[in-house]
Scaffold this motif. Structure first.
Motif, short mmCIF file in Angstrom:
data_model
loop_
_atom_site.label_atom_id
_atom_site.label_comp_id
_atom_site.label_asym_id
_atom_site.label_seq_id
_atom_site.Cartn_x
_atom_site.Cartn_y
_atom_site.Cartn_z
N GLN A 1 23.71 -11.29 13.40
CA GLN A 1 23.38 -12.78 13.57
C GLN A 1 21.87 -12.70 14.00
O GLN A 1 21.56 -11.91 14.91
N LEU A 2 21.01 -13.45 13.35
CA LEU A 2 19.62 -13.32 13.96
C LEU A 2 19.37 -14.10 15.07
O LEU A 2 20.26 -15.16 15.28
N GLN A 3 18.65 -13.48 16.16
CA GLN A 3 18.68 -14.21 17.57
C GLN A 3 17.26 -13.87 17.86
O GLN A 3 16.84 -12.85 17.86
N LEU A 4 16.55 -14.87 18.39
CA LEU A 4 15.30 -14.75 19.05
C LEU A 4 15.43 -15.52 20.74
O LEU A 4 16.12 -16.49 20.66
N VAL A 5 15.03 -14.73 21.71
CA VAL A 5 15.13 -15.16 22.93
C VAL A 5 13.89 -15.04 23.68
O VAL A 5 13.27 -13.70 23.79
N GLU A 6 13.43 -16.11 24.30
CA GLU A 6 12.05 -16.21 24.76
C GLU A 6 12.24 -15.87 26.31
O GLU A 6 13.41 -16.33 27.09
N SER A 7 11.33 -15.38 27.00
CA SER A 7 11.37 -15.25 28.55
C SER A 7 9.87 -15.21 28.86
O SER A 7 8.77 -15.16 28.19
N GLY A 8 9.77 -15.45 30.17
CA GLY A 8 8.44 -15.23 30.89
C GLY A 8 7.76 -16.45 31.10
O GLY A 8 6.83 -16.59 31.76
N GLY A 9 8.49 -17.57 31.06
CA GLY A 9 7.85 -18.78 31.37
C GLY A 9 7.98 -19.23 32.85
O GLY A 9 8.69 -18.23 33.45
N GLY A 10 7.31 -19.82 33.27
CA GLY A 10 7.32 -20.58 34.85
C GLY A 10 6.14 -21.38 35.03
O GLY A 10 5.61 -22.08 34.34
N HIS A 117 14.03 -19.30 11.73
CA HIS A 117 14.66 -18.81 12.88
C HIS A 117 14.00 -19.33 14.10
O HIS A 117 13.06 -18.91 14.31
N TRP A 118 14.77 -19.93 15.15
CA TRP A 118 14.09 -20.33 16.27
C TRP A 118 14.96 -20.00 17.54
O TRP A 118 16.19 -19.52 17.44
#
Length: 128
Positions: A1-10, A117-118
């Motif tokens: 399963q294709l997955q993209l996970v963002e992090s680092g915002g704030g 993919h998003w």
């Protein structure tokens, strides 16, 4: 399963910096161009930056040129967006998105319709 996970915002102050990360799984990052997009309240989603699957092509929106830098670490399956000299108008939800290169390893785009993919997005707020 294709997955993209963002992090680092704030929250960042004007003139400050943040680094966003886009961790991908379920596919080989080496085969995909990755773009960063953002959407501010009441505005349409816009392309911010993109890096080709080869890493040899990077493009930026005029509004972030010379302030943001996109990079990729295929060994870590992660793409980064280094954001410097942040402005209040950079406030938005930031998304990363991927599209298979299909052999066109220098392909890069800022059109969201080009991406398949998003991720779910990460909030960036620039305010004093």
């Amino acid at each position: 399963q294709l997955q993209l996970v963002e992090s680092g915002g704030g929250l960042a102050q004007p003139g400050g910096s943040l680094r966003l990360s886009c961790a991908v799984s379920g596919f080989l990052l080496d085969d995909y161009a990755i773009g960063w997009f953002r959407q501010a309240p009441g505005k349409e989603r816009e392309g911010v930056s993109c890096i080709s699957s080869s890493g040899g092509t990077t493009i930026y929106a005029d509004s972030v040129e010379a302030r943001f830098t996109i990079s990729r670490d295929n060994a870590k399956n992660t793409v980064y967006l280094e954001m410097n000299s942040l402005k209040p108008e950079d406030t938005a939800v930031y998304y990363c998105a991927g599209v298979g290169s299909h052999g066109w390893r220098d392909f890069a785009s800022l059109l969201d319709s080009d991406f398949d993919h998003w991720g779910q997005g990460t909030q960036v707020t620039v305010s004093s």
